[in-house]
Design an enzyme around this catalytic site. Structure first.
Site, mmCIF file in Angstrom:
data_model
loop_
_atom_site.group_PDB
_atom_site.id
_atom_site.type_symbol
_atom_site.label_atom_id
_atom_site.label_comp_id
_atom_site.label_asym_id
_atom_site.label_seq_id
_atom_site.Cartn_x
_atom_site.Cartn_y
_atom_site.Cartn_z
ATOM 1 N N SER A 265 0.354 7.587 -4.367
ATOM 2 C CA SER A 265 1.584 7.851 -5.100
ATOM 3 C C SER A 265 2.808 7.475 -4.278
ATOM 4 O O SER A 265 2.706 7.130 -3.106
ATOM 5 C CB SER A 265 1.664 9.333 -5.454
ATOM 6 N N LYS A 266 3.946 7.576 -4.919
ATOM 7 C CA LYS A 266 5.195 7.270 -4.235
ATOM 8 C C LYS A 266 5.411 8.190 -3.036
ATOM 9 O O LYS A 266 5.992 7.791 -2.035
ATOM 10 C CB LYS A 266 6.363 7.394 -5.210
ATOM 11 N N ARG A 267 4.919 9.409 -3.158
ATOM 12 C CA ARG A 267 5.072 10.359 -2.048
ATOM 13 C C ARG A 267 4.391 9.852 -0.787
ATOM 14 O O ARG A 267 4.838 10.123 0.318
ATOM 15 C CB ARG A 267 4.479 11.710 -2.433
ATOM 16 N N ALA A 269 4.129 6.779 0.027
ATOM 17 C CA ALA A 269 5.003 5.739 0.556
ATOM 18 C C ALA A 269 6.057 6.376 1.444
ATOM 19 O O ALA A 269 6.292 5.931 2.570
ATOM 20 C CB ALA A 269 5.651 4.980 -0.590
#
Length: 512
Positions: A265-267, A269
């Site tokens: 997920s973006k988290r 990243a």
RNA sequence: GGUCCGUUCGUCUAGGGGUUAGGACGUAUCCCUUUCACGGAUAAAACACGGGUUCGAUUCCCGUACGGACUACCA
């Protein structure tokens, strides 16, 4: 008779296209090219509440950057348009009604409060999975329980309603997934999914079956998160009478977090400092910003190559593939079953390989742009020379200038650790002589002449040239490590070299 | 919880009833070398567990464990 292969990538424009989506697009693209078929893109924007402006353009740009643009799409339509589900809205209702007529779907008038109440009731009664299904629908407000008159009256008066599929009570639903083989589910674990929403839009389930059928899709290659609803889709094909032309399914393994648990997920990243999106993205609603592989310095071919290997391999030991080679080598059979953890190190390695395969001229573009951004200038010729000695040590194009700045900018200070170890009387002696010899030279220096001269300068003092090299490097570049020094000298040039040596001789002190 | 899917070095994976279980990234060491890097070489490193089936199972079957997805009028 073999039909032309037609596959689709069907993202919804709810934000930046995730790297997992890019891989799905890539596999669809590769499969279509390999089979001599068509790759289409359909925008699944049936949820108007989640629409994000700019998301569709982002999808288009990302695929273009990677050179895997669809053959048919909203911006390059074929004969099966429109390619946005919102624009196809008028055609879905008739299919839902067809199912109602055939007795495979029904109207439901329950409000969201009533649905919540039902779930609460079931939870309280310790029913394992509270859902709208063969059992519970008998207690809800729908065309199966209400008198026909009331149903007609409600419809006539414009009461909000949805259309739900009527899941059969006892039936084994099976599908043959290209990656996973036979998957069987009993219908009593399925629920009566909404097909048409009260806003008149179809849900994903209805729209995707209708559109895939109408668009002649032969293979559905999508993420594993769709596997649980695949049996529902099979049922829909059956009820529509399209089972003979039902596409083959291939459910791709998921892309997982680098540290174990769950979908990437973006988290992740943000947490690990690497991109999970192809390009930079700024969300117009939340204001969230995310970095992209493109802007982080990944070359499109390298990124694609890396992505292709996340869940697929050619079966031999080759790793570096151009897009055409990927097309040639690709097969669904060689896609793995298990989830794939994301390893940014491997992505970097691919990038280094591709960077090194580029010519000095190609890479010069990046260097020149970065140099000019810093308010300096460099000739194309010199840029190419710098690139030639820098590219072996770079991961990203930006490293060329970041790591090679010293070639255009003289050091102001010197690495203390190196200075204390290597700066000594011998170095001063040799450098002084070297400076004189350079000054007496009439022509400009080359790597060879620079070296010959330095060797001479050391020899006259009976000092071994290797002994003072580190000090010489320090004097000219300010640091103790870097590319071949004599090549650096050639790029720097005689005058600059003399000036740097003078500065070092004046500035550096011998430490004891 | 339920349904479904999965499980080979730290990571990506090859393989498949009898193999020294292969490769790549990363890590370590050595070589090359004016340093660092590149390159080359070497090393450490894996079949989740328990039962079957079998002369033999990492490979086939069944369980267990673990992980994941799904479980919305989201896709």
């Amino acid at each position: 008779m073999n039909k032309e292969v037609r596959v689709r990538f069907a993202p919804s424009p709810t934000g930046a296209l995730h790297i997992g989506g890019v891989r799905t697009a890539l596999y669809n693209f590769l499969f279509a090219r390999k089979m001599g078929g068509k790759f289409l893109l359909r925008i699944e924007d049936t949820d108007q509440t989640r629409f994000v402006s700019g998301a569709e353009a982002y999808i288009k740009d990302a695929l273009e950057w990677l050179n895997i643009s669809p053959d048919e799409s909203p911006w390059s339509p074929g004969n099966c348009g429109p390619y946005r589900q919102s624009e196809r809205k008028p055609m879905y209702m008739q299919y839902a009604l067809d199912l109602v007529e055939k007795g495979h779907a029904y109207y439901a008038f329950d409000t969201s409060e009533e649905l919540d109440a039902m779930r609460e009731r079931l939870t309280a009664a310790r029913v394992v999975s509270p859902q709208y299904n063969t059992i519970t629908r008998t207690q809800m407000k729908n065309s199966l329980t209400l008198p026909e008159d009331e149903v007609k009256a409600r419809l006539a008066s414009g009461d909000p309603y949805v259309i739900r599929i009527k899941i059969p009570r006892k039936e084994e639903v099976r599908l043959n997934d290209m990656i996973r083989g036979w998957v069987m589910v009993h219908s009593n674990t399925l629920d009566d999914k909404v097909l048409m929403k009260s806003d008149g839009m179809p849900t994903y389930h209805l729209a995707n079956i209708v559109d895939d059928h109408l668009m002649g899709i032969t293979h559905v290659i999508r993420g594993e998160e769709w596997l649980p609803s695949a049996p529902l889709h099979v049922l829909l094909y059956r009820y529509f009478g399209w089972e003979d032309s039902m596409p083959q399914f291939a459910h791709l393994p998921l892309l997982l977090k680098p540290d174990g648990n769950g979908k990437l997920s973006k988290r992740d990243a943000d947490k690990h400092g690497f991109p999970v999106f192809p390009m930079d993205w700024a969300d117009p609603n939340s204001g969230d910003k995310a970095i992209g592989f493109k802007e982080a310095g990944y070359l499109p071919d390298a990124f694609l190559n890396f992505l292709a290997f996340l869940g697929w391999n050619p079966g031999d030991h080759r790793e570096l593939f151009t897009l055409d080679e990927l097309v040639d080598a690709f097969s669904v059979e060689r896609i793995g079953k298990s989830g794939t953890k994301f390893d940014i190190n491997k992505a970097k390695w691919f990038n280094e390989q591709y960077l090194r395969s580029k010519t000095d001229q190609e890479l010069s573009r990046y260097l020149i742009a970065d140099v000019e951004k810093d308010g300096l200038s460099v000739s194309e010729d010199k840029a190419a020379k710098i690139v030639a000695i820098m590219k072996e040590r770079a991961t990203f194009p930006a490293d060329l200038w970041k790591e090679g700045k010293f070639m255009l900018i003289a050091p102001q200070k010197f690495d203390e650790a190196v200075a204390s170890k290597k700066w000594n009387q011998e170095a001063i002696t040799v450098l002084s002589t070297y400076k004189e010899k350079l000054a007496n030279l009439n022509e400009s220096i080359t790597a060879e002449s620079a070296k010959a001269l330095l060797e001479e300068s050391a020899a006259v003092h009976d000092i071994k040239f290797g002994k003072v090299m580190q000090a010489v490097r320090l004097a000219v570049t300010g640091v103790g490590a870097g590319p071949d020094l004599m090549a650096v000298f050639e790029i720097i040039g005689k005058e600059e070299l003399i000036s740097r040596i003078s500065y070092a001789l004046d500035t550096l002190q011998i430490q004891s």
